[in-house]
Motif scaffolding. Sequence first.
Motif, PDB file in Angstrom:
ATOM      1  N   THR A  43     128.283 -44.864  40.678  1.00 49.25           N
ATOM      2  CA  THR A  43     127.449 -44.736  41.820  1.00 49.25           C
ATOM      3  C   THR A  43     127.064 -45.792  42.588  1.00 49.25           C
ATOM      4  OG1 THR A  43     127.302 -42.319  41.123  1.00 49.25           O
ATOM      5  CG2 THR A  43     125.867 -43.067  43.152  1.00 49.25           C
ATOM      6  N   LEU A  44     126.174 -46.564  41.827  1.00 49.42           N
ATOM      7  CA  LEU A  44     125.829 -47.668  42.111  1.00 49.42           C
ATOM      8  C   LEU A  44     126.718 -48.824  42.758  1.00 49.42           C
ATOM      9  CD1 LEU A  44     123.134 -49.835  42.491  1.00 49.42           C
ATOM     10  CD2 LEU A  44     123.899 -50.475  40.252  1.00 49.42           C
ATOM     11  N   ALA A  45     127.716 -49.005  42.248  1.00 50.12           N
ATOM     12  CA  ALA A  45     128.877 -49.938  42.584  1.00 50.12           C
ATOM     13  C   ALA A  45     129.900 -49.267  43.739  1.00 50.12           C
ATOM     14  CB  ALA A  45     129.685 -50.372  41.401  1.00 50.12           C
ATOM     15  N   ASN A  46     129.899 -48.040  43.811  1.00 52.94           N
ATOM     16  CA  ASN A  46     130.999 -47.324  44.410  1.00 52.94           C
ATOM     17  C   ASN A  46     132.167 -47.292  43.906  1.00 52.94           C
ATOM     18  OD1 ASN A  46     131.637 -45.500  46.451  1.00 52.94           O
ATOM     19  ND2 ASN A  46     131.966 -46.956  47.975  1.00 52.94           N
ATOM     20  N   TRP A  47     132.378 -47.373  42.861  1.00 48.84           N
ATOM     21  CA  TRP A  47     133.571 -47.729  41.807  1.00 48.84           C
ATOM     22  C   TRP A  47     133.977 -46.308  41.234  1.00 48.84           C
ATOM     23  CZ3 TRP A  47     131.722 -52.523  39.050  1.00 48.84           C
ATOM     24  CH2 TRP A  47     131.822 -53.687  39.862  1.00 48.84           C
ATOM     25  N   LEU A  48     135.376 -46.121  40.957  1.00 52.98           N
ATOM     26  CA  LEU A  48     135.473 -45.114  39.945  1.00 52.98           C
ATOM     27  C   LEU A  48     135.243 -45.460  38.514  1.00 52.98           C
ATOM     28  CD1 LEU A  48     139.199 -44.356  41.455  1.00 52.98           C
ATOM     29  CD2 LEU A  48     137.325 -43.042  41.706  1.00 52.98           C
ATOM     30  N   PRO A  49     135.149 -44.291  37.644  1.00 50.85           N
ATOM     31  CA  PRO A  49     134.764 -44.595  36.445  1.00 50.85           C
ATOM     32  C   PRO A  49     135.529 -45.549  35.594  1.00 50.85           C
ATOM     33  CG  PRO A  49     134.663 -42.271  36.845  1.00 50.85           C
ATOM     34  CD  PRO A  49     135.184 -43.061  38.016  1.00 50.85           C
ATOM     35  N   HIS A  50     136.766 -45.593  35.521  1.00 47.39           N
ATOM     36  CA  HIS A  50     137.544 -46.511  34.934  1.00 47.39           C
ATOM     37  C   HIS A  50     137.417 -47.998  35.465  1.00 47.39           C
ATOM     38  CE1 HIS A  50     140.365 -45.764  38.567  1.00 47.39           C
ATOM     39  NE2 HIS A  50     140.761 -46.920  38.315  1.00 47.39           N
ATOM     40  N   SER A  51     137.279 -48.126  36.797  1.00 48.20           N
ATOM     41  CA  SER A  51     136.995 -49.307  37.442  1.00 48.20           C
ATOM     42  C   SER A  51     135.363 -50.106  36.527  1.00 48.20           C
ATOM     43  CB  SER A  51     136.734 -49.385  38.807  1.00 48.20           C
ATOM     44  OG  SER A  51     138.089 -48.874  39.327  1.00 48.20           O
ATOM     45  N   THR A  52     134.605 -49.014  36.664  1.00 41.93           N
ATOM     46  CA  THR A  52     133.130 -49.363  35.820  1.00 41.93           C
ATOM     47  C   THR A  52     133.318 -49.780  34.557  1.00 41.93           C
ATOM     48  OG1 THR A  52     132.401 -47.792  37.493  1.00 41.93           O
ATOM     49  CG2 THR A  52     130.852 -48.546  35.786  1.00 41.93           C
ATOM     50  N   ARG A  53     134.283 -48.968  33.724  1.00 42.76           N
ATOM     51  CA  ARG A  53     134.405 -49.427  32.518  1.00 42.76           C
ATOM     52  C   ARG A  53     135.270 -50.868  32.237  1.00 42.76           C
ATOM     53  NH1 ARG A  53     134.992 -43.793  31.876  1.00 42.76           N
ATOM     54  NH2 ARG A  53     137.240 -43.905  32.144  1.00 42.76           N
ATOM     55  N   ALA A  54     135.878 -50.928  33.220  1.00 43.76           N
ATOM     56  CA  ALA A  54     136.676 -52.273  33.229  1.00 43.76           C
ATOM     57  C   ALA A  54     135.606 -53.319  33.555  1.00 43.76           C
ATOM     58  CB  ALA A  54     137.876 -52.303  34.262  1.00 43.76           C
ATOM     59  N   TYR A  55     134.875 -53.260  34.439  1.00 46.67           N
ATOM     60  CA  TYR A  55     133.735 -54.156  34.748  1.00 46.67           C
ATOM     61  C   TYR A  55     132.919 -54.457  33.464  1.00 46.67           C
ATOM     62  CZ  TYR A  55     130.173 -57.115  37.119  1.00 46.67           C
ATOM     63  OH  TYR A  55     129.603 -57.954  37.540  1.00 46.67           O
ATOM     64  N   LEU A  56     132.424 -53.475  32.813  1.00 51.62           N
ATOM     65  CA  LEU A  56     131.771 -53.588  31.576  1.00 51.62           C
ATOM     66  C   LEU A  56     132.603 -54.540  30.667  1.00 51.62           C
ATOM     67  CD1 LEU A  56     130.236 -49.986  31.191  1.00 51.62           C
ATOM     68  CD2 LEU A  56     129.051 -52.179  32.075  1.00 51.62           C
ATOM     69  N   THR A  57     133.969 -54.235  30.555  1.00 50.08           N
ATOM     70  CA  THR A  57     134.730 -55.000  29.543  1.00 50.08           C
ATOM     71  C   THR A  57     134.665 -56.368  30.072  1.00 50.08           C
ATOM     72  OG1 THR A  57     136.045 -53.136  29.057  1.00 50.08           O
ATOM     73  CG2 THR A  57     137.053 -55.409  28.525  1.00 50.08           C
ATOM     74  N   GLY A  58     134.709 -56.762  31.127  1.00 45.67           N
ATOM     75  CA  GLY A  58     134.586 -58.070  31.844  1.00 45.67           C
ATOM     76  C   GLY A  58     133.225 -58.727  31.496  1.00 45.67           C
ATOM     77  N   LEU A  59     132.181 -58.032  31.565  1.00 46.58           N
ATOM     78  CA  LEU A  59     131.009 -58.563  31.146  1.00 46.58           C
ATOM     79  C   LEU A  59     130.809 -58.916  29.631  1.00 46.58           C
ATOM     80  CD1 LEU A  59     128.363 -56.292  32.711  1.00 46.58           C
ATOM     81  CD2 LEU A  59     128.900 -58.610  33.420  1.00 46.58           C
ATOM     82  N   ARG A  60     131.391 -58.169  28.832  1.00 41.87           N
ATOM     83  CA  ARG A  60     131.586 -58.301  27.292  1.00 41.87           C
ATOM     84  C   ARG A  60     132.580 -59.704  27.253  1.00 41.87           C
ATOM     85  NH1 ARG A  60     132.528 -52.506  26.870  1.00 41.87           N
ATOM     86  NH2 ARG A  60     130.601 -51.544  26.037  1.00 41.87           N
ATOM     87  N   LYS A  61     133.272 -59.830  27.867  1.00 42.02           N
ATOM     88  CA  LYS A  61     134.300 -60.954  27.773  1.00 42.02           C
ATOM     89  C   LYS A  61     133.580 -62.243  28.303  1.00 42.02           C
ATOM     90  CE  LYS A  61     138.796 -58.857  28.083  1.00 42.02           C
ATOM     91  NZ  LYS A  61     140.216 -58.777  28.725  1.00 42.02           N
ATOM     92  N   LYS A  62     132.354 -62.213  28.973  1.00 43.18           N
ATOM     93  CA  LYS A  62     131.669 -63.280  29.407  1.00 43.18           C
ATOM     94  C   LYS A  62     130.443 -63.512  28.558  1.00 43.18           C
ATOM     95  CE  LYS A  62     132.613 -62.590  34.428  1.00 43.18           C
ATOM     96  NZ  LYS A  62     132.014 -62.641  35.650  1.00 43.18           N
ATOM     97  N   GLY A  63     130.573 -62.859  27.559  1.00 41.63           N
ATOM     98  CA  GLY A  63     129.429 -63.073  26.404  1.00 41.63           C
ATOM     99  C   GLY A  63     128.194 -62.191  26.436  1.00 41.63           C
ATOM    100  N   HIS A  64     128.278 -61.101  27.082  1.00 44.05           N
ATOM    101  CA  HIS A  64     127.033 -60.192  27.380  1.00 44.05           C
ATOM    102  C   HIS A  64     127.342 -59.182  26.180  1.00 44.05           C
ATOM    103  CE1 HIS A  64     125.454 -61.311  31.133  1.00 44.05           C
ATOM    104  NE2 HIS A  64     126.591 -61.579  31.474  1.00 44.05           N
ATOM    105  N   VAL A  65     126.277 -58.783  25.485  1.00 45.19           N
ATOM    106  CA  VAL A  65     126.289 -57.822  24.386  1.00 45.19           C
ATOM    107  C   VAL A  65     125.664 -56.449  25.000  1.00 45.19           C
ATOM    108  CG1 VAL A  65     125.716 -57.303  21.965  1.00 45.19           C
ATOM    109  CG2 VAL A  65     125.961 -59.593  22.609  1.00 45.19           C
ATOM    110  N   ILE A  66     126.599 -55.486  25.096  1.00 50.06           N
ATOM    111  CA  ILE A  66     126.716 -54.369  25.655  1.00 50.06           C
ATOM    112  C   ILE A  66     126.449 -53.260  24.652  1.00 50.06           C
ATOM    113  CG2 ILE A  66     127.240 -52.589  27.345  1.00 50.06           C
ATOM    114  CD1 ILE A  66     128.374 -54.959  28.985  1.00 50.06           C
ATOM    115  N   ASP A  67     125.495 -52.509  24.659  1.00 49.68           N
ATOM    116  CA  ASP A  67     125.381 -51.544  23.520  1.00 49.68           C
ATOM    117  C   ASP A  67     125.356 -50.156  24.379  1.00 49.68           C
ATOM    118  OD1 ASP A  67     124.251 -53.130  21.420  1.00 49.68           O
ATOM    119  OD2 ASP A  67     122.196 -52.935  21.967  1.00 49.68           O
ATOM    120  N   SER A  68     126.306 -49.406  23.420  1.00 44.39           N
ATOM    121  CA  SER A  68     126.642 -48.001  24.120  1.00 44.39           C
ATOM    122  C   SER A  68     126.077 -47.047  22.930  1.00 44.39           C
ATOM    123  CB  SER A  68     128.184 -47.958  24.192  1.00 44.39           C
ATOM    124  OG  SER A  68     128.821 -46.850  24.352  1.00 44.39           O
TER     125      SER A  68
END
Length: 81
Positions: free
Chosen positions: A39-64
């Motif tokens: 909702t914040l990004a005005n993206w679809l859920p699959h796009s949002t998950r892809a962005y989270l994956t991109g953050l992980r590839k940049k070195g961010h550690v994302i807990d779920s």
Amino acid sequence: MTKTKKPEGIETTTVPSKPQQILNVLNRDGGATLAELATLANWLPHSTRAYLTGLRKKGHVIDSDKVDGVRLYRISSSLEA
């Protein structure tokens, strides 16, 4: 072309970029749900998950974590050395 001056006494505030807004939400203690991020990004859920994956590839550690049947995402630490 002439430049227009900003009226004196009026302060302008800058809105954080969409990626910065997402990082701010992920840095909250409680994290954020996929729906909140989408909702914040005005993206679809699959796009949002892809962005989270991109953050992980940049070195961010994302807990779920799943709390009461809802998945929460948050950054535990950023840019590991």
